[in-house]
Design a protein around this motif. Sequence first.
Motif, PDB file in Angstrom:
ATOM      1  N   ILE A 234       0.877  -1.210  -0.006  1.00  0.00           N
ATOM      2  CA  ILE A 234      -0.016   0.116  -0.228  1.00  0.00           C
ATOM      3  C   ILE A 234       0.904   1.241   0.084  1.00  0.00           C
ATOM      4  O   ILE A 234       0.629   2.233  -0.774  1.00  0.00           O
ATOM      5  CB  ILE A 234      -0.847   0.065   1.187  1.00  0.00           C
ATOM      6  N   PHE A 235       1.964   1.030   0.758  1.00  0.00           N
ATOM      7  CA  PHE A 235       2.722   2.547   0.868  1.00  0.00           C
ATOM      8  C   PHE A 235       3.859   2.502  -0.281  1.00  0.00           C
ATOM      9  O   PHE A 235       4.023   3.688  -0.859  1.00  0.00           O
ATOM     10  CB  PHE A 235       3.489   2.316   2.088  1.00  0.00           C
ATOM     11  N   LYS A 236       4.411   1.319  -0.848  1.00  0.00           N
ATOM     12  CA  LYS A 236       5.234   1.165  -1.737  1.00  0.00           C
ATOM     13  C   LYS A 236       4.640   1.538  -3.224  1.00  0.00           C
ATOM     14  O   LYS A 236       5.226   2.303  -4.126  1.00  0.00           O
ATOM     15  CB  LYS A 236       5.971   0.139  -1.809  1.00  0.00           C
ATOM     16  N   THR A 237       3.633   0.880  -3.452  1.00  0.00           N
ATOM     17  CA  THR A 237       2.965   0.842  -4.771  1.00  0.00           C
ATOM     18  C   THR A 237       1.478   0.837  -4.832  1.00  0.00           C
ATOM     19  O   THR A 237       0.687  -0.104  -4.798  1.00  0.00           O
ATOM     20  CB  THR A 237       3.324  -0.284  -5.707  1.00  0.00           C
ATOM     21  N   PRO A 238       0.919   2.143  -4.344  1.00  0.00           N
ATOM     22  CA  PRO A 238      -0.474   2.162  -4.276  1.00  0.00           C
ATOM     23  C   PRO A 238      -1.226   2.268  -5.420  1.00  0.00           C
ATOM     24  O   PRO A 238      -0.751   2.755  -6.397  1.00  0.00           O
ATOM     25  CB  PRO A 238      -0.940   3.539  -3.414  1.00  0.00           C
ATOM     26  N   ARG A 239      -2.224   1.597  -5.424  1.00  0.00           N
ATOM     27  CA  ARG A 239      -3.111   1.351  -6.788  1.00  0.00           C
ATOM     28  C   ARG A 239      -4.178   2.409  -7.213  1.00  0.00           C
ATOM     29  O   ARG A 239      -4.500   2.726  -8.294  1.00  0.00           O
ATOM     30  CB  ARG A 239      -3.695  -0.138  -6.915  1.00  0.00           C
ATOM     31  N   ALA A 240      -4.640   2.697  -6.018  1.00  0.00           N
ATOM     32  CA  ALA A 240      -5.985   3.672  -6.254  1.00  0.00           C
ATOM     33  C   ALA A 240      -5.282   5.180  -6.119  1.00  0.00           C
ATOM     34  O   ALA A 240      -4.521   5.589  -5.429  1.00  0.00           O
ATOM     35  CB  ALA A 240      -6.900   3.822  -4.927  1.00  0.00           C
ATOM     36  N   ASP A 241      -5.862   6.076  -6.897  1.00  0.00           N
ATOM     37  CA  ASP A 241      -5.681   7.792  -7.037  1.00  0.00           C
ATOM     38  C   ASP A 241      -5.859   8.177  -5.761  1.00  0.00           C
ATOM     39  O   ASP A 241      -5.045   8.926  -5.235  1.00  0.00           O
ATOM     40  CB  ASP A 241      -6.451   8.303  -7.964  1.00  0.00           C
ATOM     41  N   TYR A 242      -6.812   7.764  -4.840  1.00  0.00           N
ATOM     42  CA  TYR A 242      -6.929   8.253  -3.754  1.00  0.00           C
ATOM     43  C   TYR A 242      -6.231   7.905  -2.511  1.00  0.00           C
ATOM     44  O   TYR A 242      -5.696   8.731  -1.728  1.00  0.00           O
ATOM     45  CB  TYR A 242      -8.614   7.742  -3.127  1.00  0.00           C
ATOM     46  N   THR A 243      -5.717   6.776  -2.589  1.00  0.00           N
ATOM     47  CA  THR A 243      -4.519   6.120  -1.675  1.00  0.00           C
ATOM     48  C   THR A 243      -3.285   7.156  -1.871  1.00  0.00           C
ATOM     49  O   THR A 243      -2.541   7.650  -0.943  1.00  0.00           O
ATOM     50  CB  THR A 243      -4.265   4.824  -1.882  1.00  0.00           C
ATOM     51  N   ARG A 244      -2.829   7.294  -3.213  1.00  0.00           N
ATOM     52  CA  ARG A 244      -1.792   8.237  -3.611  1.00  0.00           C
ATOM     53  C   ARG A 244      -2.065   9.605  -2.911  1.00  0.00           C
ATOM     54  O   ARG A 244      -0.970  10.101  -2.448  1.00  0.00           O
ATOM     55  CB  ARG A 244      -1.570   8.215  -5.014  1.00  0.00           C
ATOM     56  N   THR A 245      -3.273  10.124  -3.045  1.00  0.00           N
ATOM     57  CA  THR A 245      -3.526  11.608  -2.572  1.00  0.00           C
ATOM     58  C   THR A 245      -3.533  11.631  -1.243  1.00  0.00           C
ATOM     59  O   THR A 245      -2.727  12.415  -0.767  1.00  0.00           O
ATOM     60  CB  THR A 245      -4.923  11.853  -3.122  1.00  0.00           C
ATOM     61  N   LEU A 246      -3.860  10.576  -0.471  1.00  0.00           N
ATOM     62  CA  LEU A 246      -3.733  10.325   1.114  1.00  0.00           C
ATOM     63  C   LEU A 246      -2.262  10.409   1.412  1.00  0.00           C
ATOM     64  O   LEU A 246      -1.806  11.102   2.497  1.00  0.00           O
ATOM     65  CB  LEU A 246      -4.583   9.345   1.345  1.00  0.00           C
ATOM     66  N   LEU A 247      -1.398   9.525   0.924  1.00  0.00           N
ATOM     67  CA  LEU A 247      -0.208   9.413   1.338  1.00  0.00           C
ATOM     68  C   LEU A 247       0.868  10.610   0.896  1.00  0.00           C
ATOM     69  O   LEU A 247       1.492  11.003   1.550  1.00  0.00           O
ATOM     70  CB  LEU A 247       0.583   8.289   0.629  1.00  0.00           C
ATOM     71  N   LYS A 248       0.289  11.342  -0.228  1.00  0.00           N
ATOM     72  CA  LYS A 248       1.035  12.645  -0.452  1.00  0.00           C
ATOM     73  C   LYS A 248       0.890  13.804   0.606  1.00  0.00           C
ATOM     74  O   LYS A 248       1.500  14.460   0.611  1.00  0.00           O
ATOM     75  CB  LYS A 248       0.709  13.041  -2.064  1.00  0.00           C
ATOM     76  N   ALA A 249      -0.591  13.824   1.042  1.00  0.00           N
ATOM     77  CA  ALA A 249      -0.767  14.750   2.094  1.00  0.00           C
ATOM     78  C   ALA A 249      -0.157  14.623   3.474  1.00  0.00           C
ATOM     79  O   ALA A 249      -0.428  15.486   4.216  1.00  0.00           O
ATOM     80  CB  ALA A 249      -2.245  14.815   2.315  1.00  0.00           C
ATOM     81  N   VAL A 250       0.426  13.473   3.474  1.00  0.00           N
ATOM     82  CA  VAL A 250       1.126  13.363   4.850  1.00  0.00           C
ATOM     83  C   VAL A 250       2.340  13.898   5.417  1.00  0.00           C
ATOM     84  O   VAL A 250       3.286  14.050   4.494  1.00  0.00           O
ATOM     85  CB  VAL A 250       1.464  11.779   5.222  1.00  0.00           C
ATOM     86  N   PRO A 251       2.359  14.630   6.303  1.00  0.00           N
ATOM     87  CA  PRO A 251       3.381  15.546   6.360  1.00  0.00           C
ATOM     88  C   PRO A 251       4.677  14.568   7.083  1.00  0.00           C
ATOM     89  O   PRO A 251       4.316  13.647   7.969  1.00  0.00           O
ATOM     90  CB  PRO A 251       3.092  16.412   7.583  1.00  0.00           C
TER      91      PRO A 251
END
Length: 555
Positions: A234-251
């Motif tokens: 999930i952290f290395k290769t997220p498949r969903a756009d929403y997951t990528r957006t969520l991880l990108k927002a993490v400080p």
Amino acid sequence: MNALLSVRDLAVHIGTRALVEGISFDLKVEEVLSVVGESGSGKSMTAKALMGLLPPAATATGRAEFDGADLLGPGVVPPRGTGIGLIFQEPMTALTPVLNIGLQLTEALLSHEICDPKEARRRAVTMLDRVGIPQPEMRMRQFPHELSGGMRQRVVIAMMMLLGPRVLIADEPTTALDVTVQAQILDLLREIVAETGIGLILITHDMGVVAEMSDTVLVMKSGQAVEHGPVTRIFKTPRADYTRTLLKAVPRIDSARERTKTRQDVLLSVSDINKTFNGRGPHLFRSHGTRALDHVSLTVRTGETLALVGESGSGKTTLGRVIARLTEADEGKIQLNSLDLRACKGRELRAARRQVQMIFQDPYASLDPRQTVGHTIAEPLIIHEKLRRSERNERVRQLIEKVGLEADMARRYPHEFSGGQRQRIAIARAIAARPSLIIADEPTSALDVSVQARILDLLEELKRGEELTMLFISHDLAVVRQIADRVAVMRHGKILELGPTTQIFAAPRHPYTRALIDVVPVPDPARKRGVRPALKGSYPAGPLVESSPGHWVAS
């Protein structure tokens, strides 16, 4: 290995409205499943459906097999406590304020007829000791308000574990806790899973906690599962756009924004501030008081963001309230430009308050529920500026749009907004009077990661556009790394280290600062840590000495 809990096509409806739809997962022995997503994604509603705690108007469909029974079947009462335990987000509301800890711990054992009162008390004391609460015999006689937030959360965990559940659901168990207490609670949950072989469902929006604790992750959005899989994938290769957006927002504590250079002229100077809160009651029984601030001195430069960090009880909020004159200091001097804030009285104090505004942690508590948000934002303008109604309404419209909301929202009330929107309204109110200094007291701690990112971006944008200077109080070091130009580390009412953000995080000089950084969860499963160091004992707390230009450390 067979699943402890197997959920298939879980759905929750209120009338025709779907709150949760098509959720499926398996939970195995000694597995930690994290359920993540924004507020309103259906995480807590999923847990309530499994526990049979849905509101009367809600209905749940699908299958949830546990111990050979379908928890969602007609007439089935889930084995709460003895089979599935639930740890709520806020322990103070989960505990009864008028009953002591001992009665609350033994109540479930007695109601389930597991043992007699004497044995129930013995088990309760043993469990309190096991979850790391000192002096358990004494704590049994205390009431919830006499314990710290971390201790209350441990009591709730002990209460669940006394019944020996095979599945434990922890709903945001560390959201309201500072970083050190959070580390202790996470270590405790990890130990319980390993020792008892239970399955743990961890509901959270903290991706650092997810990375450290989880085996598998279920990502939810708008009541649906958008992704489900092993934590590393999930952290290395997220498949969903929403997951990528969520991880990108993490400080992240290991990365920082580029900071623009701030001016060197001093806007705020705080010198030798002392504050002691005296105990209450008759003189003979009165405590000696708590030293909240102990000779605190610092400066804030024009246009910069200075962050105050430290554990709960370190004096951060007290210092912010003293500067804003919401709490009176016992001694010391507070200088804002050429104005002595502590000497201000009457009309002079009212004028000074315009220069210093606060953004509080809980926007719902700081907004008047009986007033429209338009009136709330307009109030500082009514007090401090002589404007015609049309001019005031136009200014309110501009402020609402400046914080990213729509102008027609001015006619609504606070309860009609989400948590992130309410915080935007609180920010609009704070900047309405055009202050020189904003004191932001934990403005993002109660928000999920994506809303938090938007609020931080808004503060950065306003800081540039409105030429604001900000004192940012937080226990979230990853957020501080993103927003602060300089950092002051506090403990027990003293500043132990003060310097540029990049230096503080890259090369902390004080041992307490290093320990504080070490306990922060990192959103990277490859960097999972063992048990974090406990921040106990004494640390150097003498006068600040300049170890390098602009970097001060307690001797």
